[in-house]
Design an enzyme around this catalytic site. Structure first.
Site, PDB file in Angstrom:
ATOM      1  N   HIS A  59       0.844  -1.211   0.000  1.00 24.53           N
ATOM      2  CA  HIS A  59       0.000   0.000   0.000  1.00 24.53           C
ATOM      3  C   HIS A  59       0.873   1.253   0.000  1.00 24.53           C
ATOM      4  O   HIS A  59       1.458   1.623   1.014  1.00 24.53           O
ATOM      5  CB  HIS A  59      -0.907   0.002   1.234  1.00 24.53           C
ATOM      6  CG  HIS A  59      -1.936   1.080   1.203  1.00 24.53           C
ATOM      7  ND1 HIS A  59      -3.288   0.823   1.082  1.00 24.53           N
ATOM      8  CD2 HIS A  59      -1.835   2.433   1.258  1.00 24.53           C
ATOM      9  CE1 HIS A  59      -3.960   1.965   1.071  1.00 24.53           C
ATOM     10  NE2 HIS A  59      -3.098   2.961   1.180  1.00 24.53           N
ATOM     11  N   HIS A  61       1.215   5.303  -2.216  1.00 26.00           N
ATOM     12  CA  HIS A  61       0.646   6.236  -3.206  1.00 26.00           C
ATOM     13  C   HIS A  61       1.825   6.838  -3.975  1.00 26.00           C
ATOM     14  O   HIS A  61       2.286   7.938  -3.664  1.00 26.00           O
ATOM     15  CB  HIS A  61      -0.176   7.324  -2.507  1.00 26.00           C
ATOM     16  CG  HIS A  61      -1.383   6.800  -1.795  1.00 26.00           C
ATOM     17  ND1 HIS A  61      -2.666   6.938  -2.296  1.00 26.00           N
ATOM     18  CD2 HIS A  61      -1.512   6.099  -0.634  1.00 26.00           C
ATOM     19  CE1 HIS A  61      -3.528   6.365  -1.456  1.00 26.00           C
ATOM     20  NE2 HIS A  61      -2.848   5.848  -0.439  1.00 26.00           N
ATOM     21  N   GLN A 154      -9.715   9.204  -5.307  1.00 25.16           N
ATOM     22  CA  GLN A 154      -9.391  10.009  -4.111  1.00 25.16           C
ATOM     23  C   GLN A 154     -10.551  10.906  -3.657  1.00 25.16           C
ATOM     24  O   GLN A 154     -10.771  11.109  -2.477  1.00 25.16           O
ATOM     25  CB  GLN A 154      -8.162  10.877  -4.409  1.00 25.16           C
ATOM     26  CG  GLN A 154      -7.778  11.881  -3.320  1.00 25.16           C
ATOM     27  CD  GLN A 154      -6.957  11.260  -2.214  1.00 25.16           C
ATOM     28  OE1 GLN A 154      -5.819  10.856  -2.408  1.00 25.16           O
ATOM     29  NE2 GLN A 154      -7.528  11.173  -1.027  1.00 25.16           N
ATOM     30  N   HIS A 212      -9.760   1.742   0.130  1.00 25.46           N
ATOM     31  CA  HIS A 212      -9.514   2.564   1.316  1.00 25.46           C
ATOM     32  C   HIS A 212     -10.823   2.570   2.095  1.00 25.46           C
ATOM     33  O   HIS A 212     -11.805   3.173   1.646  1.00 25.46           O
ATOM     34  CB  HIS A 212      -9.175   4.000   0.912  1.00 25.46           C
ATOM     35  CG  HIS A 212      -7.742   4.218   0.542  1.00 25.46           C
ATOM     36  ND1 HIS A 212      -7.158   3.614  -0.536  1.00 25.46           N
ATOM     37  CD2 HIS A 212      -6.777   4.989   1.125  1.00 25.46           C
ATOM     38  CE1 HIS A 212      -5.895   4.002  -0.612  1.00 25.46           C
ATOM     39  NE2 HIS A 212      -5.633   4.829   0.381  1.00 25.46           N
ATOM     40  N   GLU A 215     -11.283   4.979   6.771  1.00 29.45           N
ATOM     41  CA  GLU A 215     -10.074   5.661   7.258  1.00 29.45           C
ATOM     42  C   GLU A 215     -10.508   6.957   7.946  1.00 29.45           C
ATOM     43  O   GLU A 215     -10.417   8.048   7.403  1.00 29.45           O
ATOM     44  CB  GLU A 215      -9.088   5.964   6.126  1.00 29.45           C
ATOM     45  CG  GLU A 215      -7.759   6.502   6.678  1.00 29.45           C
ATOM     46  CD  GLU A 215      -6.779   6.918   5.595  1.00 29.45           C
ATOM     47  OE1 GLU A 215      -7.134   6.869   4.407  1.00 29.45           O
ATOM     48  OE2 GLU A 215      -5.651   7.313   5.969  1.00 29.45           O
ATOM     49  N   TRP A 317       0.547  14.393   3.118  1.00 38.01           N
ATOM     50  CA  TRP A 317      -0.026  13.735   4.298  1.00 38.01           C
ATOM     51  C   TRP A 317       1.034  13.243   5.264  1.00 38.01           C
ATOM     52  O   TRP A 317       0.786  13.090   6.449  1.00 38.01           O
ATOM     53  CB  TRP A 317      -0.903  12.557   3.850  1.00 38.01           C
ATOM     54  CG  TRP A 317      -2.062  13.012   3.038  1.00 38.01           C
ATOM     55  CD1 TRP A 317      -3.245  13.512   3.527  1.00 38.01           C
ATOM     56  CD2 TRP A 317      -2.165  13.058   1.605  1.00 38.01           C
ATOM     57  NE1 TRP A 317      -4.063  13.860   2.491  1.00 38.01           N
ATOM     58  CE2 TRP A 317      -3.440  13.585   1.298  1.00 38.01           C
ATOM     59  CE3 TRP A 317      -1.323  12.695   0.562  1.00 38.01           C
ATOM     60  CZ2 TRP A 317      -3.879  13.775  -0.011  1.00 38.01           C
ATOM     61  CZ3 TRP A 317      -1.756  12.884  -0.737  1.00 38.01           C
ATOM     62  CH2 TRP A 317      -3.025  13.419  -1.012  1.00 38.01           C
TER      63      TRP A 317
HETATM   64 FE   FE2 Z   1      -3.703   5.032   1.503  1.00 37.53          FE
END
Ligand code: FE2
Length: 426
Positions: A59, A61, A154, A212, A215, A317
Site C-alpha cells: 500500500h 501512493h 481520491q 480505502h 479511514e 499527508w
Molecule cells: Fe492510503
C-alpha cells in the site's frame, strides 16, 4: 551469475546455512561450512546475517511521493489540509512528473529489498495523468520490481464528476486493481453503492479489489461490513483487501467482534498503515487522543491475513519516510503493542509473506528449487533488524545482485582510546 552465500541465517532458525545459487535458482541449502561452490560462483560470507524472502509493499501512493511542500506546506499536518494541498498540487501534475518521482522512490524501495509493490493512483482526473505515469514505470521496471496499480478515486466515485466513467476508463487503460473510498462519499447510501460498484467493476474485469475503507475515527463508518458481505455473497474470497480501516479502533467490542468474524469468513486481506495513520488520526480528540488504527492483534488472533503498508513517502499527508517497510514495522511494534517475544519477528512476515498473499504474488520463500530472490539484512536476527532498522546488506532477484549496502562504521574515541561501536549486544 552463480553464487555461494556462506553463513546465512534464515527466518525462524538459529543455525546458519550455506545457500547455493545456479542460473537464478536456489539449488541447495546446506549446514554452514558444508556448501559446495557452484562453477564460477561468487562466494560471499554473510557472517550470520539474516536472510528473508523479498519484501512486499502492499500500500503506497507513488503518484504523490516527493511532493511535500508543493505548492505549499501542510502547516497543521492534518488529513484535511493534506487533501487541500494535494488538490492544488495535482493541477500541475504531468505524466513525466509522476514517472520521475515514482521511479526514484521505487529505486529506494529496491535498495530496501522490496520487489513487489501495490500503488494507488488517483483517477479523479479526466486525463488520468497519475495512472498513465505509473503504467509507464510499471512497464519500465517489470521483472526488477513488479508494480500493481489500483484505480483509486481520491475524491469519491459518486461525489466526483464522471467518477464511475473514470473508474471504468482506468481499468480499460491498464489499472490492475479496483479501489474505492466509501467513507468519503457524500452519503452513507453513496458509500454502500460505491462498494457494490467496485465489486461489479472488478468482476467485469476479473481483477482484485483494494478499498480505502473507514479511514476515519468516526465509529459510524462501517463499510468493511459491506465489503465482507459482498465478498461472501459473490464468492470472491482471496481477491479482496480492505486498507486502513482505522475506524475499527473506535468500534464497540460487540460490533468489532461480529465484524472480525465476518472478515475471517470472507477471507479479506487487511492492510494497516501505521506511519500515516499515527499522525493523521485522532486529530479531533482533545484528550485522551485515540491511536486511530485498526485492530491488528484481534484480526491476527482470528486468523486473518494482516499486512503492513507504508502509504506515503514525503507527500502532503506524511512528510517523512524513504519507502522502507521496516520503518513501518518498527512503528507498528510500538503503536500496535506488538513488542511481545513472538510478535517482533512476526512483524517481518507482515512486510514479506503476508502482503505477498494479499497481492496474489508468488511467495516461494527462501527454499531449494525456488527463485534466488532474497534480502540480506545487516543484522544477526529479526529482532535486531527491527531494533536498528538495519540496512539491507544485499538484495538479489533471480540470482542477480540488485543492491549492496556497506555497513556503517562508527568509531568512538575516549581519552585517546578508540573502539568500534555497532550497537549490538556483545
Ligand atoms: Fe492510503
Amino acid at each position: 551469475m552463480n553464487h555461494l552465500l556462506r553463513n546465512a541465517l534464515l527466518m525462524n532458525t538459529t543455525t546458519p546455512v550455506d545457500i547455493s545459487i545456479v542460473d537464478g535458482v536456489l539449488t541447495a541449502i546446506d549446514p554452514a561450512g558444508k556448501g559446495t561452490a557452484p562453477a564460477d560462483a561468487t562466494i560471499t560470507d554473510l557472517e550470520g546475517r539474516l536472510v528473508t524472502p523479498p519484501l512486499v509493499e502492499p500500500h503506497i501512493h507513488l503518484d504523490a511521493v516527493l511532493t511535500v511542500g508543493q505548492p505549499r506546506a501542510n502547516e497543521s499536518g492534518s488529513l484535511f489540509e493534506g487533501i487541500a494541498v494535494w488538490g492544488e498540487r495535482v493541477k500541475s501534475l504531468t505524466v513525466d512528473d509522476v514517472i520521475e518521482r515514482s521511479r526514484e522512490v521505487m529505486m529506494w524501495q529496491i535498495a530496501c529489498g522490496v520487489q513487489h509493490v501495490r500503488s494507488h493512483a488517483d483517477v479523479c482526473d479526466p486525463e488520468l495523468r497519475a495512472l498513465n505515469g505509473l503504467i509507464a514505470v510499471r512497464e519500465e521496471l517489470k521483472g526488477i520490481i513488479d508494480l500493481q496499480i489500483v484505480a483509486f478515486p481520491q475524491q469519491g466515485i459518486y461525489g466526483f464528476e464522471n467518477g464511475t466513467g473514470l473508474m471504468r476508463q482506468a481499468m480499460v487503460e491498464g489499472a490492475d486493481v479496483v479501489g474505492g473510498i466509501p467513507h468519503f462519499e457524500l452519503t452513507r447510501e453513496d458509500g454502500v453503492n460505491s462498494v457494490q460498484f467496485v465489486f461489479d467493476l472488478a468482476q467485469e474485469f476479473d481483477s482484485m479489489i483494494d478499498i480505502h475503507c473507514d479511514e476515519t475515527d468516526d465509529d459510524h463508518a462501517r463499510f468493511v461490513e459491506v465489503m465482507a458481505a459482498e465478498t461472501i455473497k459473490r464468492g470472491m474470497t482471496g481477491k479482496v483487501t480492505a486498507s486502513h480501516t482505522t475506524a475499527m479502533g473506535s468500534y464497540n467490542a460487540a460490533y468489532a467482534g461480529r465484524l472480525i468474524t465476518n472478515i475471517k469468513r470472507a477471507g479479506l486481506n487487511m492492510i494497516t498503515n501505521p506511519l500515516d495513520n499515527s499522525v493523521l488520526q485522532g486529530r479531533f480528540d482533545i484528550g485522551p487522543i485515540r491511536r486511530g488504527h485498526t485492530r491488528v492483534k484481534e484480526l491476527l488472533k482470528a486468523g486473518v491475513n494482516v499486512a503492513i503498508g507504508h502509504d506515503s513517502v514525503m507527500d502532503p499527508w506524511y512528510p517523512l519516510g524513504y519507502g522502507d517497510p521496516l520503518q513501518a514495522a518498527f512503528m507498528l511494534a510500538h503503536y500496535g503493542h506488538m513488542s511481545g517475544a513472538t510478535e517482533l519477528p512476526y512483524l517481518l512476515e507482515m512486510i514479506s509473506t503476508n502482503p505477498a498473499k494479499a497481492l496474489g504474488v508468488d511467495s516461494a520463500g527462501v527454499r531449494v528449487g525456488g527463485p534466488a530472490s532474497l534480502v540480506v539484512f545487516d543484522a544477526p536476527s529479526a529482532e535486531d533488524a527491527l531494533r536498528r532498522i538495519s540496512p539491507r546488506y544485499l538484495v538479489m532477484r533471480d540470482g542477480e545482485v540488485l543492491s549492496r549496502t556497506a555497513p556503517a562504521q562508527t568509531t568512538l574515541t575516549i581519552n585517546g582510546t578508540s573502539r568500534d561501536v555497532n550497537f549490538l549486544r556483545p
